[in-house]
Design a protein around this motif. Structure first.
Motif, PDB file in Angstrom:
ATOM      1  N   ALA A   1       0.835  -1.212   0.000  1.00  0.00           N
ATOM      2  CA  ALA A   1       0.000   0.000   0.000  1.00  0.00           C
ATOM      3  C   ALA A   1       0.873   1.267   0.000  1.00  0.00           C
ATOM      4  N   ALA A   2       2.014   1.179   0.668  1.00  0.00           N
ATOM      5  CA  ALA A   2       2.912   2.343   0.698  1.00  0.00           C
ATOM      6  C   ALA A   2       3.459   2.621  -0.700  1.00  0.00           C
ATOM      7  N   GLN A   3       3.768   1.547  -1.419  1.00  0.00           N
ATOM      8  CA  GLN A   3       4.268   1.731  -2.795  1.00  0.00           C
ATOM      9  C   GLN A   3       3.159   2.265  -3.702  1.00  0.00           C
ATOM     10  N   TYR A   4       1.970   1.723  -3.505  1.00  0.00           N
ATOM     11  CA  TYR A   4       0.820   2.163  -4.322  1.00  0.00           C
ATOM     12  C   TYR A   4       0.540   3.645  -4.054  1.00  0.00           C
ATOM     13  N   GLN A   5       0.620   4.017  -2.803  1.00  0.00           N
ATOM     14  CA  GLN A   5       0.366   5.413  -2.430  1.00  0.00           C
ATOM     15  C   GLN A   5       1.375   6.334  -3.125  1.00  0.00           C
ATOM     16  N   GLN A   6       2.644   5.913  -3.103  1.00  0.00           N
ATOM     17  CA  GLN A   6       3.694   6.693  -3.773  1.00  0.00           C
ATOM     18  C   GLN A   6       3.457   6.775  -5.275  1.00  0.00           C
ATOM     19  N   ARG A   7       3.041   5.646  -5.821  1.00  0.00           N
ATOM     20  CA  ARG A   7       2.797   5.579  -7.270  1.00  0.00           C
ATOM     21  C   ARG A   7       1.648   6.509  -7.668  1.00  0.00           C
ATOM     22  N   LEU A   8       0.620   6.562  -6.830  1.00  0.00           N
ATOM     23  CA  LEU A   8      -0.516   7.453  -7.115  1.00  0.00           C
ATOM     24  C   LEU A   8      -0.066   8.914  -7.060  1.00  0.00           C
ATOM     25  N   LEU A   9       0.798   9.180  -6.089  1.00  0.00           N
ATOM     26  CA  LEU A   9       1.332  10.537  -5.931  1.00  0.00           C
ATOM     27  C   LEU A   9       2.088  10.979  -7.178  1.00  0.00           C
ATOM     28  N   LEU A  10       2.862  10.039  -7.742  1.00  0.00           N
ATOM     29  CA  LEU A  10       3.680  10.348  -8.923  1.00  0.00           C
ATOM     30  C   LEU A  10       2.846  10.894 -10.076  1.00  0.00           C
ATOM     31  N   GLU A  11       1.620  10.404 -10.195  1.00  0.00           N
ATOM     32  CA  GLU A  11       0.808  10.936 -11.308  1.00  0.00           C
ATOM     33  C   GLU A  11      -0.279  11.880 -10.790  1.00  0.00           C
ATOM     34  N   LEU A  12      -0.086  12.378  -9.572  1.00  0.00           N
ATOM     35  CA  LEU A  12      -0.995  13.353  -8.967  1.00  0.00           C
ATOM     36  C   LEU A  12      -2.452  12.884  -9.048  1.00  0.00           C
ATOM     37  N   SER A  13      -2.624  11.623  -8.713  1.00  0.00           N
ATOM     38  CA  SER A  13      -3.952  11.016  -8.792  1.00  0.00           C
ATOM     39  C   SER A  13      -4.889  11.641  -7.755  1.00  0.00           C
ATOM     40  N   VAL A  14      -6.108  11.909  -8.184  1.00  0.00           N
ATOM     41  CA  VAL A  14      -7.113  12.483  -7.279  1.00  0.00           C
ATOM     42  C   VAL A  14      -8.089  11.366  -6.893  1.00  0.00           C
ATOM     43  N   ASP A  15      -8.217  11.113  -5.593  1.00  0.00           N
ATOM     44  CA  ASP A  15      -8.971   9.933  -5.136  1.00  0.00           C
ATOM     45  C   ASP A  15     -10.368   9.841  -5.745  1.00  0.00           C
ATOM     46  N   ASP A  16     -11.128  10.922  -5.690  1.00  0.00           N
ATOM     47  CA  ASP A  16     -12.524  10.852  -6.155  1.00  0.00           C
ATOM     48  C   ASP A  16     -12.616  10.574  -7.655  1.00  0.00           C
ATOM     49  N   VAL A  17     -11.696  11.187  -8.384  1.00  0.00           N
ATOM     50  CA  VAL A  17     -11.691  10.992  -9.838  1.00  0.00           C
ATOM     51  C   VAL A  17     -11.286   9.553 -10.149  1.00  0.00           C
ATOM     52  N   ARG A  18     -10.261   9.101  -9.423  1.00  0.00           N
ATOM     53  CA  ARG A  18      -9.775   7.734  -9.650  1.00  0.00           C
ATOM     54  C   ARG A  18     -10.882   6.717  -9.359  1.00  0.00           C
ATOM     55  N   LYS A  19     -11.624   6.960  -8.318  1.00  0.00           N
ATOM     56  CA  LYS A  19     -12.687   6.011  -7.955  1.00  0.00           C
ATOM     57  C   LYS A  19     -13.685   5.827  -9.107  1.00  0.00           C
ATOM     58  N   VAL A  20     -14.036   6.936  -9.734  1.00  0.00           N
ATOM     59  CA  VAL A  20     -15.006   6.841 -10.840  1.00  0.00           C
ATOM     60  C   VAL A  20     -14.446   5.933 -11.945  1.00  0.00           C
ATOM     61  N   HIS A  21     -13.173   6.144 -12.282  1.00  0.00           N
ATOM     62  CA  HIS A  21     -12.564   5.311 -13.337  1.00  0.00           C
ATOM     63  C   HIS A  21     -12.469   3.849 -12.907  1.00  0.00           C
ATOM     64  N   MET A  22     -12.070   3.638 -11.664  1.00  0.00           N
ATOM     65  CA  MET A  22     -11.866   2.250 -11.207  1.00  0.00           C
ATOM     66  C   MET A  22     -13.175   1.469 -11.151  1.00  0.00           C
ATOM     67  N   ASP A  23     -14.243   2.162 -10.756  1.00  0.00           N
ATOM     68  CA  ASP A  23     -15.532   1.464 -10.669  1.00  0.00           C
ATOM     69  C   ASP A  23     -16.090   1.113 -12.046  1.00  0.00           C
ATOM     70  N   GLN A  24     -15.513   1.718 -13.067  1.00  0.00           N
ATOM     71  CA  GLN A  24     -15.971   1.368 -14.420  1.00  0.00           C
ATOM     72  C   GLN A  24     -15.236   0.144 -14.984  1.00  0.00           C
ATOM     73  N   VAL A  25     -14.193  -0.282 -14.291  1.00  0.00           N
ATOM     74  CA  VAL A  25     -13.460  -1.454 -14.799  1.00  0.00           C
ATOM     75  C   VAL A  25     -13.382  -2.606 -13.801  1.00  0.00           C
ATOM     76  N   ASN A  26     -13.715  -2.340 -12.546  1.00  0.00           N
ATOM     77  CA  ASN A  26     -13.700  -3.405 -11.541  1.00  0.00           C
ATOM     78  C   ASN A  26     -15.138  -3.766 -11.194  1.00  0.00           C
ATOM     79  N   PRO A  27     -15.610  -4.915 -11.667  1.00  0.00           N
ATOM     80  CA  PRO A  27     -17.037  -5.225 -11.504  1.00  0.00           C
ATOM     81  C   PRO A  27     -17.446  -5.398 -10.048  1.00  0.00           C
ATOM     82  N   LYS A  28     -18.631  -4.899  -9.752  1.00  0.00           N
ATOM     83  CA  LYS A  28     -19.212  -5.176  -8.439  1.00  0.00           C
ATOM     84  C   LYS A  28     -19.886  -6.549  -8.467  1.00  0.00           C
ATOM     85  N   TYR A  29     -20.456  -6.878  -9.631  1.00  0.00           N
ATOM     86  CA  TYR A  29     -21.175  -8.151  -9.774  1.00  0.00           C
ATOM     87  C   TYR A  29     -20.392  -9.075 -10.692  1.00  0.00           C
TER      88      TYR A  29
END
Ligand code: AMP
Ligand code: MG
Length: 505
Positions: free
Chosen positions: A418-446
């Motif tokens: 998780a520490a590496q992932y956090q750093q990696r997200l920082l590198l591309e200035l990832s915004v949590d809320d925006v990222r969530k929208v994208h991730m929920d479109q590719v990671n199925p709930k069902y």
């Protein structure tokens, strides 16, 4: 009297505009020894278990057909609209690494190839009736399909389509009053499979191994004309065709690995020339992630284990390539085959980056993904549930992310990753809320977990088809929230984990 004995087309009152489907039975125009023409042996007292409206629409038929008797009779092998010319295709293939010359449609018939509109450029769909009775290629089989396996194929076709993974589709499941014998007595059923093509790698192997090179050439020219028109104009058409099959197959394997799908029976007769998921048998989606998961109980050596699939895809393409050697040197074929790894890896990286919500391509991403898969496996974390929950990852330094962390037995392992992932997200200035929208479109709930398929089958065996129908609806949009079907997103109960499935279907 079995309805199989009734003359087809004798149903009173079934005349409807299903008869207006425009047939273009191009496969039936190949020489007669490429197939066996025969009519289906229909089911007695057919009942519609489920009909997929999206697939109905593909055929240009509107919802008003859904309840029509004509459609029910068509989907149960009791009615052939005008222009239908059912046939069993001959093919062979490698099963578990061994060549079997005796294969072919042993229980399915290509009923017709139909256009969704009468326009010349309208796509043509194969209508294939699975469970339609014995054919010359049935060997010891009874030509039938049980309700259990029919529901599984029907649901998984819809699930794959919903996930955006290339697949054949399924229009309907119909059950009859006929019973058939497997490990126990079961209800007979039929699926209408809908696909652009039912040509398999094994079609080419058949003519190669019998050294009928004129027929092999005919089969190739037919396939290119119908399905690979771009290859026809290439300098080396058969090589261009092979390149496309290598590419689509490599990409399909990447899709399977990224979503956690195990096919279970990757014989070359189950490989679609269009790179689509084809012939659903003892498949499974991963629950607790296990790279070595084997879902087919007759696969003693683990040949088709989850983590073997990419190299089996390669092996199967090699078998296809061998069938092309009468027409070209081995070198260009081999060079094309050698592109497989790069195509597979590039696609897999792209899909996994998206699952992690990463927009940019950076060095070290491969390692980040690899380490994640290792800790998912060592802590037996639920694969789909984890990725869906990861979209809530709080990338603030020091955030605990306990809802995600608690899925791991090895919490330290998670913290390190998780520490590496956090750093990696920082590198591309990832915004949590925006990222969530994208991730929920590719990671199925069902996801079509085996326990859900099993529950739907058990209820359907008792004549309750509601769960099959709920699942087909929800799985069509697996990335959306469906609050009324929240229970279908639940983790598997203990009995539903790591199910190993029978190949008998
Ligand atoms: P599958 O494992 O479903 O891909 O089938 C492999 C081969 O066995 C194909 O040639 C099928 O048509 C044939 N087959 C499977 N089940 C039956 C059955 N119940 N009756 C006749 N042939 C079958
Ligand atoms: Mg098969």
């Amino acid at each position: 009297m079995s309805s199989a004995n009734k003359p087809v087309n004798s149903h009173e009152g079934v005349l409807s505009s299903i008869d207006s489907l425009t047939c273009d039975n191009h496969y039936a125009r190949l020489p007669a020894h490429f197939y066996n023409k025969q009519i289906p042996a229909g089911l007695c007292d057919p009942k519609m278990v489920s009909l997929n409206p999206q697939v109905l629409a593909l055929l240009g038929l509107d919802d008003s057909f859904a309840d029509s008797d004509a459609l029910l009779q068509l989907c149960s092998g009791n009615y052939l609209p005008s222009g239908f010319e059912p046939l069993a295709m001959k093919y062979t293939g490698h099963q578990f690494g061994h060549y079997n010359p005796d294969l072919g449609d042993g229980r399915g018939l290509l009923l017709a190839q139909v256009k969704s509109t009468d326009k010349a450029d309208s796509p043509t769909w194969d209508l294939h009736l699975k469970g339609a009775g014995k054919t010359p290629y049935s060997r010891q089989g009874d030509g039938r399909a049980v309700l259990r396996s029919s529901i599984r194929e029907y649901l998984c076709s819809a699930a794959m389509q919903g996930l955006g993974i290339p697949t054949t589709q399924a229009l309907s499941v119909v059950v009859g009053s006929d019973t058939i014998m497997r490990e126990q007595v079961e209800q007979a059923a039929m699926v209408v499979r809908v696909a652009e093509s039912h040509v398999r790698f094994g079609h080419f192997e058949h003519f190669y191994y019998t050294q009928r090179l004129d027929d092999l050439k005919l089969m190739l020219d037919y396939t290119l004309t119908q399905h690979f028109p771009d290859a026809l104009t290439a300098e080396m058409p058969y090589l261009a065709f092979y390149k496309q099959v290598v590419t689509t197959t490599a990409e399909l394997m990447a899709h399977w690995q990224a979503v956690g799908f195990v096919h279970g029976v990757m014989n070359t007769d189950n490989m679609s020339i269009l790179g689509q998921t084809f012939d659903y048998g003892p498949f499974a989606f991963q629950d607790d992630f296990d790279p070595a998961y084997v879902c087919n109980h007759t696969d003693y050596s683990g040949r088709y284990a989850f983590n073997q699939q990419p190299q089996v895809g390669y092996w199967n393409l090699m078998a296809l390539g061998r069938s092309l050697t009468p027409f070209m040197d081995v070198e260009p074929l081999n060079a094309t085959l050698q592109t497989y790894d790069d195509i597979f890896l590039a696609k897999l990286r792209q899909l996994m980056r998206a699952k992690l919500g990463l927009q940019q391509v950076l060095d070290g991403d491969g390692e980040l993904i690899k380490q994640l898969l290792e800790i998912l496996a060592s802590s037996s974390v639920d694969y789909s549930y984890f990725f869906r929950s990861l979209s809530d990852f709080d990338s603030t330094e020091g955030a605990l992310n306990s809802a995600i962390r608690d899925q791991f037995i090895d919490r330290d392992g998670f913290d390190t990753w998780a520490a590496q992932y956090q750093q990696r997200l920082l590198l591309e200035l990832s915004v949590d809320d925006v990222r969530k929208v994208h991730m929920d479109q590719v990671n199925p709930k069902y996801i079509l977990r085996n326990y859900l398929a099993q529950q739907a089958i058990e209820q359907a065996t008792d004549y309750d088809y509601s769960l099959v129908n709920e699942l087909v609806k929800v799985l069509a949009n697996p990335f959306d929230e469906h609050p009324e079907f929240e229970t279908l997103a639940a983790l598997p109960p203990e009995w539903g984990r790591k199910m190993v499935l029978s190949c008998s279907s």
